[in-house]
Design a protein around this motif. Structure first.
Motif, mmCIF file in Angstrom:
data_model
loop_
_atom_site.group_PDB
_atom_site.id
_atom_site.type_symbol
_atom_site.label_atom_id
_atom_site.label_comp_id
_atom_site.label_asym_id
_atom_site.label_seq_id
_atom_site.Cartn_x
_atom_site.Cartn_y
_atom_site.Cartn_z
ATOM 1 N N ASN A 113 -0.665 7.681 2.705
ATOM 2 C CA ASN A 113 -1.387 7.778 1.321
ATOM 3 C C ASN A 113 -0.272 7.445 0.094
ATOM 4 O OD1 ASN A 113 -3.210 8.319 -0.410
ATOM 5 N ND2 ASN A 113 -3.323 10.362 -0.131
ATOM 6 N N CYS A 122 -2.061 3.212 3.009
ATOM 7 C CA CYS A 122 -3.153 3.169 1.956
ATOM 8 C C CYS A 122 -2.500 3.090 0.700
ATOM 9 C CB CYS A 122 -4.284 4.386 2.431
ATOM 10 S SG CYS A 122 -4.860 4.500 3.734
ATOM 11 N N GLN A 149 -8.279 4.265 -0.128
ATOM 12 C CA GLN A 149 -8.226 5.923 -0.557
ATOM 13 C C GLN A 149 -9.602 6.436 -0.777
ATOM 14 O OE1 GLN A 149 -5.341 6.541 -3.530
ATOM 15 N NE2 GLN A 149 -3.494 5.110 -2.582
#
Ligand code: PEP
Length: 252
Positions: A11, A41, A64
């Motif tokens: 992330n 992501c 996200q």
């Protein structure tokens, strides 16, 4: 019980511009034929370019967040269908930073997850307790409540991933003991099987997230019911994320 597939998910949060795509290229070169799923992501601005750049690699690209509605007058928001159109395969939903910064409730997360799954995305649904909640011995109650309210009916091992992310471990360098991770993951697995059945609930990937680094990944991945990690800071550089992926591959 069917073995859940393993997933190393990164992330990038609100970090990275086009220059950061070099990290993706390096990651793809380091893992041409991985035995686990790899997902990055990036910020929404990079999804289309990143997915095009990773088209011939094993690295998947995700979003996200997405909106609960399919389309409409929602300035600044992104729909599940737009993520797919840009090349995303998955979307993180209910990250604690969105629950906090955007006051997203578990009911909001469930609505988003339903829309994302219907569009064909894998919903990576995050749950996690605060430090106050852990210190008050409320962890399992909080996680149980978030799970029940955030996951829509009909979740399957193919369309859902659950990420356990204690809020106090995110970006802090503090990591729960493996006994603490084990306790929560075992609890989540039991709840998933009870609600979605042995075949789906037993095989739905269950990630740990919160200060996963190359130095602690081996120990975390050796914990029962840990099928991978959702990684923030250490996913930004291929040199940090690559050993985490290798540790996950070695744990299978
Ligand atoms: C996250 O934000 O999901 C996360 C786990 O961050 P970090 O790895 O930096 O703690």
């Amino acid at each position: 019980m069917t073995q859940a597939r393993k997933l190393a998910a990164g992330n990038w949060k609100m970090n990275g511009n086009r220059a950061a795509l070099a990290e993706l290229e390096a990651l793809a070169r380091a893992h041409p034929d991985p035995s686990v799923d790899i997902l990055i992501c990036p910020p929404a601005t990079l999804i289309q370019t990143a997915s095009a750049a990773m088209a011939d690699t094993a690295i998947q690209i995700g979003g996200q967040d997405c909106h609960a509605k399919e389309s409409g007058a929602h300035t600044g928001d992104i729909s599940a269908d737009m993520l797919i159109d840009a090349g995303a395969t998955s979307v993180i939903l209910g990250h604690s930073e969105r629950r906090e910064d955007h006051e997203e409730s578990s009911e909001d997360v469930r609505a988003k997850a339903r829309t994302a799954q219907a569009a064909g995305l894998v919903a990576i649904i995050c749950v996690g307790e605060s430090l106050d909640q852990r210190e008050a011995n409320n962890t399992l109650d909080i996680i149980g409540g978030q799970l029940a309210a955030s996951l829509p009916d009909g979740c399957t091992a193919a369309n859902t991933v659950v990420a356990y992310e204690p809020i106090w471990a995110i970006g802090t360098g503090k990591v729960p003991t493996t006994a603490q991770i084990d306790e929560v993951h075992d609890f989540i697995r039991t709840r998933l099987i009870r609600r979605f059945g042995e075949a789906e609930g037993g095989a739905l990937p269950l990630l740990y997230g919160g200060s996963v680094k190359p130095g602690n990944a081996v120990e975390i991945f050796a914990t029962d019911n840990v099928d991978g990690a959702l990684v923030g800071g250490a996913s930004l550089k291929a040199g940090d994320f690559s050993p985490i992926i290798s540790a996950l591959e070695a744990s299978t």
